[in-house]
Motif scaffolding. Structure first.
Motif, PDB file in Angstrom:
ATOM      1  N   LEU A  45      34.618   6.141   1.667  1.00 37.56           N
ATOM      2  CA  LEU A  45      35.087   5.941   0.512  1.00 37.56           C
ATOM      3  C   LEU A  45      34.648   6.456  -0.471  1.00 37.56           C
ATOM      4  N   LEU A  46      35.233   7.231  -1.362  1.00 39.37           N
ATOM      5  CA  LEU A  46      34.789   7.978  -2.458  1.00 39.37           C
ATOM      6  C   LEU A  46      35.504   7.146  -3.812  1.00 39.37           C
ATOM      7  N   ILE A  47      34.519   6.344  -4.513  1.00 37.88           N
ATOM      8  CA  ILE A  47      35.020   5.491  -5.514  1.00 37.88           C
ATOM      9  C   ILE A  47      34.317   5.988  -6.999  1.00 37.88           C
ATOM     10  N   GLY A  48      35.181   6.124  -7.904  1.00 39.57           N
ATOM     11  CA  GLY A  48      34.842   6.399  -9.163  1.00 39.57           C
ATOM     12  C   GLY A  48      35.897   6.381 -10.208  1.00 39.57           C
ATOM     13  N   PRO A  49      35.615   6.207 -11.565  1.00 41.91           N
ATOM     14  CA  PRO A  49      36.399   5.745 -12.619  1.00 41.91           C
ATOM     15  C   PRO A  49      37.258   7.431 -12.871  1.00 41.91           C
ATOM     16  N   GLU A  50      38.763   7.147 -13.585  1.00 42.42           N
ATOM     17  CA  GLU A  50      39.370   8.118 -13.680  1.00 42.42           C
ATOM     18  C   GLU A  50      38.756   9.434 -14.489  1.00 42.42           C
ATOM     19  N   GLY A  51      38.955  10.348 -13.722  1.00 41.78           N
ATOM     20  CA  GLY A  51      38.317  11.778 -14.520  1.00 41.78           C
ATOM     21  C   GLY A  51      37.109  12.023 -14.235  1.00 41.78           C
ATOM     22  N   ALA A  52      36.657  11.209 -13.138  1.00 39.56           N
ATOM     23  CA  ALA A  52      34.977  11.088 -12.743  1.00 39.56           C
ATOM     24  C   ALA A  52      34.509  12.399 -11.926  1.00 39.56           C
ATOM     25  N   GLY A  53      35.582  13.306 -11.520  1.00 39.91           N
ATOM     26  CA  GLY A  53      35.422  14.319 -10.645  1.00 39.91           C
ATOM     27  C   GLY A  53      35.577  14.059  -9.151  1.00 39.91           C
ATOM     28  N   LYS A  54      36.512  12.902  -8.824  1.00 36.38           N
ATOM     29  CA  LYS A  54      36.662  12.489  -7.627  1.00 36.38           C
ATOM     30  C   LYS A  54      37.668  13.620  -6.801  1.00 36.38           C
ATOM     31  N   SER A  55      38.623  14.143  -7.588  1.00 31.16           N
ATOM     32  CA  SER A  55      39.479  14.931  -6.832  1.00 31.16           C
ATOM     33  C   SER A  55      38.904  16.546  -6.544  1.00 31.16           C
ATOM     34  N   HIS A  56      37.933  16.814  -7.558  1.00 33.22           N
ATOM     35  CA  HIS A  56      37.266  18.111  -7.496  1.00 33.22           C
ATOM     36  C   HIS A  56      36.406  17.959  -6.496  1.00 33.22           C
ATOM     37  N   LEU A  57      35.588  16.995  -6.268  1.00 33.57           N
ATOM     38  CA  LEU A  57      34.815  16.604  -4.987  1.00 33.57           C
ATOM     39  C   LEU A  57      35.616  16.652  -3.816  1.00 33.57           C
ATOM     40  N   ALA A  88      40.617  16.747   9.960  1.00 37.60           N
ATOM     41  CA  ALA A  88      39.778  15.957   8.639  1.00 37.60           C
ATOM     42  C   ALA A  88      41.040  15.672   7.621  1.00 37.60           C
ATOM     43  N   VAL A  89      40.906  14.580   6.915  1.00 39.69           N
ATOM     44  CA  VAL A  89      42.005  14.123   6.188  1.00 39.69           C
ATOM     45  C   VAL A  89      41.456  13.559   4.862  1.00 39.69           C
ATOM     46  N   VAL A  90      41.884  13.715   3.777  1.00 44.96           N
ATOM     47  CA  VAL A  90      41.618  13.313   2.259  1.00 44.96           C
ATOM     48  C   VAL A  90      43.010  12.225   1.769  1.00 44.96           C
ATOM     49  N   VAL A  91      42.605  11.264   1.664  1.00 39.74           N
ATOM     50  CA  VAL A  91      43.812  10.297   1.153  1.00 39.74           C
ATOM     51  C   VAL A  91      43.133  10.008  -0.676  1.00 39.74           C
ATOM     52  N   GLU A  92      43.807  10.698  -1.484  1.00 39.83           N
ATOM     53  CA  GLU A  92      43.615  10.373  -2.757  1.00 39.83           C
ATOM     54  C   GLU A  92      44.359   9.256  -3.385  1.00 39.83           C
ATOM     55  N   ALA A 116      41.035   7.162  16.439  1.00 39.01           N
ATOM     56  CA  ALA A 116      41.416   7.194  18.006  1.00 39.01           C
ATOM     57  C   ALA A 116      41.069   8.668  18.244  1.00 39.01           C
ATOM     58  N   GLU A 117      41.469   9.565  17.357  1.00 36.73           N
ATOM     59  CA  GLU A 117      41.466  11.270  17.584  1.00 36.73           C
ATOM     60  C   GLU A 117      40.077  11.716  17.279  1.00 36.73           C
ATOM     61  N   GLY A 118      39.203  10.778  16.717  1.00 36.03           N
ATOM     62  CA  GLY A 118      37.778  11.400  16.187  1.00 36.03           C
ATOM     63  C   GLY A 118      38.053  12.330  15.001  1.00 36.03           C
ATOM     64  N   ALA A 119      38.955  12.056  14.034  1.00 41.68           N
ATOM     65  CA  ALA A 119      39.258  13.157  12.896  1.00 41.68           C
ATOM     66  C   ALA A 119      38.302  12.310  11.839  1.00 41.68           C
ATOM     67  N   ASP A 120      37.952  12.917  10.803  1.00 44.59           N
ATOM     68  CA  ASP A 120      36.959  12.789   9.687  1.00 44.59           C
ATOM     69  C   ASP A 120      38.113  12.207   8.754  1.00 44.59           C
ATOM     70  N   LEU A 121      37.849  11.020   8.020  1.00 42.00           N
ATOM     71  CA  LEU A 121      38.667  10.352   6.834  1.00 42.00           C
ATOM     72  C   LEU A 121      37.902  10.260   5.606  1.00 42.00           C
ATOM     73  N   LEU A 122      38.216  10.804   4.520  1.00 42.27           N
ATOM     74  CA  LEU A 122      37.765  10.609   3.230  1.00 42.27           C
ATOM     75  C   LEU A 122      38.923  10.055   2.430  1.00 42.27           C
ATOM     76  N   ILE A 123      38.512   8.845   1.882  1.00 40.24           N
ATOM     77  CA  ILE A 123      39.448   8.131   0.914  1.00 40.24           C
ATOM     78  C   ILE A 123      38.958   7.972  -0.347  1.00 40.24           C
ATOM     79  N   SER A 124      39.740   8.275  -1.476  1.00 36.23           N
ATOM     80  CA  SER A 124      39.132   8.385  -2.817  1.00 36.23           C
ATOM     81  C   SER A 124      39.873   7.192  -3.419  1.00 36.23           C
ATOM     82  N   ALA A 125      39.309   6.634  -4.424  1.00 39.38           N
ATOM     83  CA  ALA A 125      40.083   5.396  -5.286  1.00 39.38           C
ATOM     84  C   ALA A 125      39.265   5.338  -6.446  1.00 39.38           C
ATOM     85  N   ARG A 126      39.914   4.830  -7.468  1.00 39.71           N
ATOM     86  CA  ARG A 126      39.174   4.402  -8.687  1.00 39.71           C
ATOM     87  C   ARG A 126      38.184   3.065  -8.502  1.00 39.71           C
ATOM     88  N   THR A 127      38.770   2.095  -7.660  1.00 38.78           N
ATOM     89  CA  THR A 127      38.120   0.862  -7.578  1.00 38.78           C
ATOM     90  C   THR A 127      37.837   0.613  -6.219  1.00 38.78           C
TER      91      THR A 127
END
Length: 224
Positions: A45-57, A88-92, A116-127
């Motif tokens: 989980l990648l957590i940070g406030p609005e505009g902190a650079g989560k989408s860029h990262l 590999a999956v990113v959920v924003e 189950a498939e061994g895929a990397d999962l990155l999830i970003s959120a503000r909180t």
């Protein structure tokens, strides 16, 4: 004097690794995303406030790992297999799914399929997940058990670097001394930096003038 016609054209934001300014506020997050092999159960989980650079990262990570990227509210159960097939999956903006049964069920299904498939999962959120308002108990427990890394509020150096980048993205030339002047007078928020630069661009176009300290003062007053 005729009023200048202003076209609201989108500016192109540079989103590569070379355009990401590393600072104490985000260094740990960058280092963590650079080592997905160390993520517990290959999820983070990648957590940070609005505009902190989560989408860029997240975009840097997606580009370098060939990841599929999707917004949380756009998730569907039917889309999960194709997303996981990328390995590999990113959920924003995952915090937006709370209270939406179909989106919650889709993230739960995507999570389980990625495991189950061994895929990397990155999830970003503000909180953190506890604040998402999740109604699905199994999803809530899995998200709260997921390892997380946080982007902290920006320091002065990071805020200054972001202002320089935002002006450059819009091809705006400003006096170097204006950057530290703005940093000392605006809220220490990257979201605020975006609003300030956009407002300065619009006001300078409307007046047909360069971006000056006086114009910046007017913009800061108008933004409150």
């Amino acid at each position: 004097m005729e009023r200048q016609l202003i076209l609201d054209l989108p500016c192109r934001s540079a989103q590569g690794r070379d355009d990401f300014f590393v600072a104490p506020a985000n260094a740990l997050a960058l280092a963590t995303l650079d080592r997905p092999d160390t993520w517990p159960q290959r999820k983070m989980l990648l957590i940070g406030p609005e505009g902190a650079g989560k989408s860029h990262l997240a975009q840097i990570w997606a580009d370098e790992h060939g990841a599929a990227v999707i917004a949380g509210r756009a998730l569907t159960i039917a889309a999960a297999p194709a997303l996981v097939a990328a390995r590999a999956v990113v959920v924003e903006d995952a915090e937006t799914i709370g209270g939406h049964p179909e989106a919650e069920a889709a993230l739960f299904h995507l999570h389980n399929l990625a495991q189950a498939e061994g895929a990397d999962l990155l999830i970003s959120a503000r909180t953190p997940p506890r604040d998402w308002g999740l109604a699905l108990p199994d999803l809530k427990s899995r998200m709260q058990a997921t390892a997380s890394v946080r982007i902290e509020p920006p320091d002065e150096a990071l805020l200054a670097a972001v202002l320089v980048k935002l002006f450059a993205d819009r091809q705006l030339m400003v006096a170097p001394a204006l950057i530290p002047w703005l940093v000392l007078r605006m809220d220490r928020s990257l979201a605020t930096a975006r609003r300030v630069v956009a407002a300065l661009d619009a006001r300078a176009l409307a007046k047909g003038t360069a971006i000056t300290r006086q114009l910046a003062a007017e913009v800061l007053d108008s933004l409150g």
